[in-house]
Design a protein around this motif. Structure first.
Motif, PDB file in Angstrom:
ATOM      1  N   LEU A 215      -2.350   9.304  -7.429  1.00 48.67           N
ATOM      2  CA  LEU A 215      -3.342   8.564  -6.645  1.00 48.67           C
ATOM      3  C   LEU A 215      -4.619   9.373  -6.450  1.00 48.67           C
ATOM      4  O   LEU A 215      -5.722   8.813  -6.424  1.00 48.67           O
ATOM      5  N   GLN A 216      -4.482  10.677  -6.334  1.00 46.62           N
ATOM      6  CA  GLN A 216      -5.672  11.513  -6.259  1.00 46.62           C
ATOM      7  C   GLN A 216      -6.505  11.381  -7.525  1.00 46.62           C
ATOM      8  O   GLN A 216      -7.738  11.239  -7.471  1.00 46.62           O
ATOM      9  N   LEU A 217      -5.837  11.405  -8.674  1.00 50.27           N
ATOM     10  CA  LEU A 217      -6.557  11.294  -9.942  1.00 50.27           C
ATOM     11  C   LEU A 217      -7.227   9.932 -10.062  1.00 50.27           C
ATOM     12  O   LEU A 217      -8.405   9.834 -10.457  1.00 50.27           O
TER      13      LEU A 217
ATOM     14  N   ALA B 177      -4.505   3.135  -3.592  1.00 51.78           N
ATOM     15  CA  ALA B 177      -3.179   3.093  -2.977  1.00 51.78           C
ATOM     16  C   ALA B 177      -2.608   1.682  -2.983  1.00 51.78           C
ATOM     17  O   ALA B 177      -1.386   1.499  -3.003  1.00 51.78           O
ATOM     18  N   ARG B 178      -3.476   0.693  -2.975  1.00 57.52           N
ATOM     19  CA  ARG B 178      -3.021  -0.692  -3.069  1.00 57.52           C
ATOM     20  C   ARG B 178      -2.794  -1.106  -4.521  1.00 57.52           C
ATOM     21  O   ARG B 178      -1.899  -1.909  -4.812  1.00 57.52           O
ATOM     22  N   ALA B 179      -3.607  -0.591  -5.420  1.00 52.38           N
ATOM     23  CA  ALA B 179      -3.451  -0.929  -6.840  1.00 52.38           C
ATOM     24  C   ALA B 179      -2.225  -0.270  -7.459  1.00 52.38           C
ATOM     25  O   ALA B 179      -1.636  -0.809  -8.402  1.00 52.38           O
TER      26      ALA B 179
ATOM     27  N   ILE C 162      -4.908  -7.140  -8.266  1.00 47.49           N
ATOM     28  CA  ILE C 162      -5.533  -8.375  -7.788  1.00 47.49           C
ATOM     29  C   ILE C 162      -5.472  -8.449  -6.271  1.00 47.49           C
ATOM     30  O   ILE C 162      -6.482  -8.662  -5.594  1.00 47.49           O
ATOM     31  N   ARG C 163      -4.271  -8.275  -5.725  1.00 47.74           N
ATOM     32  CA  ARG C 163      -4.111  -8.364  -4.282  1.00 47.74           C
ATOM     33  C   ARG C 163      -4.775  -7.177  -3.579  1.00 47.74           C
ATOM     34  O   ARG C 163      -5.407  -7.324  -2.515  1.00 47.74           O
ATOM     35  N   GLY C 164      -4.654  -6.006  -4.179  1.00 52.35           N
ATOM     36  CA  GLY C 164      -5.223  -4.812  -3.567  1.00 52.35           C
ATOM     37  C   GLY C 164      -6.727  -4.864  -3.469  1.00 52.35           C
ATOM     38  O   GLY C 164      -7.308  -4.418  -2.468  1.00 52.35           O
ATOM     39  N   ASN C 165      -7.391  -5.397  -4.493  1.00 50.81           N
ATOM     40  CA  ASN C 165      -8.845  -5.509  -4.451  1.00 50.81           C
ATOM     41  C   ASN C 165      -9.275  -6.431  -3.319  1.00 50.81           C
ATOM     42  O   ASN C 165     -10.255  -6.149  -2.607  1.00 50.81           O
TER      43      ASN C 165
ATOM     44  N   ILE D 287       0.861  -1.190   0.000  1.00 54.61           N
ATOM     45  CA  ILE D 287       0.000   0.000   0.000  1.00 54.61           C
ATOM     46  C   ILE D 287       0.891   1.232   0.000  1.00 54.61           C
ATOM     47  O   ILE D 287       1.955   1.253   0.636  1.00 54.61           O
ATOM     48  N   SER D 288       0.456   2.249  -0.709  1.00 52.02           N
ATOM     49  CA  SER D 288       1.218   3.492  -0.794  1.00 52.02           C
ATOM     50  C   SER D 288       1.277   4.193   0.558  1.00 52.02           C
ATOM     51  O   SER D 288       0.292   4.203   1.312  1.00 52.02           O
ATOM     52  N   PRO D 289       2.386   4.836   0.865  1.00 51.36           N
ATOM     53  CA  PRO D 289       2.452   5.635   2.095  1.00 51.36           C
ATOM     54  C   PRO D 289       1.563   6.874   2.034  1.00 51.36           C
ATOM     55  O   PRO D 289       1.369   7.540   3.051  1.00 51.36           O
ATOM     56  N   HIS D 290       1.029   7.186   0.855  1.00 57.34           N
ATOM     57  CA  HIS D 290       0.186   8.374   0.687  1.00 57.34           C
ATOM     58  C   HIS D 290      -1.301   8.071   0.892  1.00 57.34           C
ATOM     59  O   HIS D 290      -2.139   8.950   0.654  1.00 57.34           O
TER      60      HIS D 290
END
Length: 328
Positions: free
Chosen positions: A74-76, A63-65, A303-306, A23-26
């Motif tokens: 990531l905002q977009l 953030a996970r994808a 896949i994992r992020g979902n 996951i992103s730190p953001h």
């Protein structure tokens, strides 16, 4: 549907997911931004909308994808996700009330993305000014990052998603259960995964070369990833769909077509999910040294992020969520 409702306590067994979570730190920063963005666009005006939005944590999925993307990217991506969720809900309800105008609004939206002549007032009236403004903004911010070939590919995938969504809504309006193979095909479109896989490229400032897009192993990876995500979402959402009498779930399609018990239909859906994971991994291994970086890596992250987002988003209760396993 009555038999399913009586057995609604059943849960899915483990699914195969041999990918490392990231996951992103953001993520928290983008989640806060997304609440302000959705509020500014008037997308959270209904009672309870802000609370439901906070529980969903849409930013966490993006953030996970895209764990290596910057905060602006990531905002977009999160703004796209929010907009599509709102659009999906609108189309599901609007087609029942007004199928003709809804189809016209969808066609008008696709033309608008292609900068073809549209009646802006008519589109805003059909979709609502808040959603129309949000979609205009995310498209403007996206197309400045990419070239004409990417834009045409993406718009084509948006059109496919809208066709799939309208197909589902039309079935609901007529209480028509889909056939299994028909459902597989159209679920792939209605899940909107292809358009979100396209967004991997502007998230990282790249455009996939034509040779990669034409590579059969890369095409297999995208197809398999989309099916994995769609089936997993069905596996965690079937109790909710039982409650509203919605036929659109692969579990129900297996149950109807193969005359299975609900439990066996769940296992059949899990088996198909896992087959796609195996196919994905085999294609990924064949691609090998030709791995282009984020275009492949973020398919894995998707896949994992979902899966992980579904566990943490608050959209589903724990009893409804299949577990994961890392090996066969």
């Amino acid at each position: 549907m009555h038999e399913i409702a009586q057995q609604g306590h059943l849960t899915a067994p483990a699914v195969l997911c041999p990918f490392t979570p990231r996951i992103s730190p953001h993520a928290d920063e983008v989640q806060r931004w997304s609440l302000h963005w959705a509020t500014r666009h008037g997308l959270l005006e209904q009672p309870g909308a802000r609370q439901a939005f906070a529980r969903a944590r849409f930013a966490n999925l993006m953030a996970r994808a895209h764990p290596d993307a910057g905060p602006a990217e990531l905002q977009l991506a999160t703004a796209w996700l929010i907009s599509i969720f709102v659009l999906d809900d609108l189309l599901e309800k609007a087609l029942v009330r007004a199928p003709g105008p809804t189809r016209a609004a969808v066609d008008g939206f696709v033309r608008r993305l292609r900068h073809q002549r549209t009646d802006g007032r008519e589109l805003a009236e059909a979709l609502g000014r808040p959603l129309t403004g949000a979609l205009d903004e995310v498209w403007r911010r996206t197309e400045e990052r990419v070239g004409p070939a990417w834009r045409e590919r993406f718009v084509g995938h948006v059109a496919d998603y809208l066709d799939g969504t309208l197909w589902e809504a039309g079935n609901r309006a007529h209480d028509r259960p889909p056939l299994l193979d028909e459902y597989r095909t159209m679920r792939y479109h209605s899940a909107a995964t292809e358009m979100f896989f396209d967004l991997i490229e502007p998230m990282h400032g790249v455009e996939a070369p034509a040779a990669l897009l034409a590579d059969p192993d890369f095409a297999t990876m995208r197809q398999s990833a989309g099916m994995i995500i769609g089936i997993f979402n069905d596996l965690i959402s079937w109790p909710k769909e039982v409650a509203v009498g919605d036929h659109h779930n692969i579990v129900f399609a297996f149950q109807r077509e193969h005359r299975l018990s609900l439990q066996d239909a769940v296992y059949a859906a899990v088996a198909e999910h896992d087959e796609h994971v195996t196919t994905f991994e085999a294609a990924r291994q064949r691609l090998g040294a030709a791995d282009p970086g984020p275009c492949v890596d973020d398919l894995v992250h998707w896949i994992r992020g979902n899966l992980d987002w579904s566990l943490e988003s608050g959209r589903y209760t724990p009893a409804q969520i299949p577990q994961q396993r890392t090996t066969d």
